[in-house]
Design an enzyme around this catalytic site. Structure first.
Site, PDB file in Angstrom:
ATOM      1  N   THR A  47       2.737  82.881 -52.691  1.00  0.00           N
ATOM      2  CA  THR A  47       2.624  81.687 -51.873  1.00  0.00           C
ATOM      3  C   THR A  47       1.231  81.446 -51.301  1.00  0.00           C
ATOM      4  OG1 THR A  47       4.861  82.275 -51.245  1.00  0.00           O
ATOM      5  CG2 THR A  47       3.791  80.635 -49.885  1.00  0.00           C
TER       6      THR A  47
ATOM      7  N   GLY B 290      13.003  80.458 -52.684  1.00  0.00           N
ATOM      8  CA  GLY B 290      12.697  81.590 -51.819  1.00  0.00           C
ATOM      9  C   GLY B 290      12.562  81.157 -50.372  1.00  0.00           C
TER      10      GLY B 290
END
Length: 308
Positions: free
Chosen positions: A169, A199
């Site tokens: 990320t 997620g």
């Protein structure tokens, strides 16, 4: 109030060949976010600008540079949150959007909802005039080769994260001159994830959270582990209990490691301008502009500084 912006490029086992590009990328993103703050714009504008810089950089798994799911598709997740109002917007499993963070902000500002997903998110993007781009424009040649190479492996998402196969990320947090905080998180997920897997990144309280009363957080790492402990909100809970920003991040990451055996990292900024960038993985590129200098690092305990 002195403005602050902190960014991260994902907590994972970053290989040496990507290290320079990763550090350069977070430094550029921090500068982009701070340039917005210097003009007197909001923390929300700053985190969007910084995150767009990271999404546009193929060194990171968000927007350009995103990884592919089991079907070879690009599915993206993102969230943005305004600490002054607690308003938030998120998208999940959205297809072929170069800057999902901007779409997430549109969800926050142009709808009555907090999250849109999959086909609905893409339909909304079309309505907002946000163009889709072909998968080929988002996926790098390195990613195509890695995706093909790993097709034959039988390995779970968590095992992928714990080795150099997994990208991760990006995110940003900011404090503006008016004392408002904001956060943003964006990701392409984990390579070879199941179609439709979401997620922590777009989930409020897990991948990100912002509240003027306590601070702003953007998280990164093994998404399922972060979800289990609602990591972003856990960090701010510790702040609310009287801990400093740095201690709160450290304690929360330690708890996640002990309780669910998950690795990751987080960046945070408090309403007084305190900030932190901590991680339990091998590496996490991060950078901070706080008006005095550009701070940055990638290795544990490492910090470098440059003139702003």
């Amino acid at each position: 109030m002195r403005p602050v912006v902190v960014v991260h490029g994902g907590a994972w086992a970053i290989p040496d060949e990507l290290s320079r590009a990763s550090v350069d990328g977070v430094k550029a993103a921090a500068r982009a976010g701070y340039a917005v703050l210097e003009k007197g714009a909001s923390a929300l504008d700053a985190v969007e600008a910084a995150t767009r810089s990271l999404e546009d950089n193929p060194a990171f798994d968000a927007g350009h540079g995103a990884v592919q799911n089991t079907e070879g598709e690009v599915e993206l997740d993102a969230i943005i949150m305004d600490g002054s109002t607690l308003a938030s917007g998120a998208v999940s499993s959205v297809r072929n959007i170069a800057n999902p963070i901007t779409l997430a902000r549109a969800v926050m500002e142009q709808t009555d909802h907090a999250m849109l997903t999959d086909r609905g998110a893409n339909l909304f993007a079309e309505k907002m005039g946000i163009p889709t781009v072909p998968t080929e424009a988002l996926v790098t040649e390195i990613e195509r080769k890695e995706w093909e190479r790993q097709k034959s492996y039988s390995i779970g998402v968590k095992e992928m994260f714990n080795n150099q196969w997994a990208h991760d990320t990006v995110g940003a947090v900011a404090l503006d001159c008016h004392g408002n905080v904001a956060c943003a998180t964006s990701t392409g997920g984990i390579r070879h994830k199941m179609v439709g897997r979401v997620g922590d990144s777009p989930i409020i309280g897990s991948g990100a959270y912002a509240d003027n009363q306590s601070g702003a957080v953007s998280c990164t790492g093994h998404g399922e582990s972060i979800l289990k402990v609602t990591l972003a909100r856990l960090i701010l809970f510790h702040v609310e209990q009287g801990r400093g920003i740095s201690e709160a991040v450290e304690k929360s990451l330690q708890h996640m490691g002990e309780r669910v055996h998950g690795g990751g990292g987080a960046i945070a900024v408090g309403p007084s301008g305190q900030w932190a960038a901590k991680f339990t993985t091998e590496r996490m590129p991060w950078a901070c502009m706080d008006g005095e200098a550009l701070h940055y690092g990638m290795e544990p305990k490492e910090e470098n500084q440059e003139a702003p």
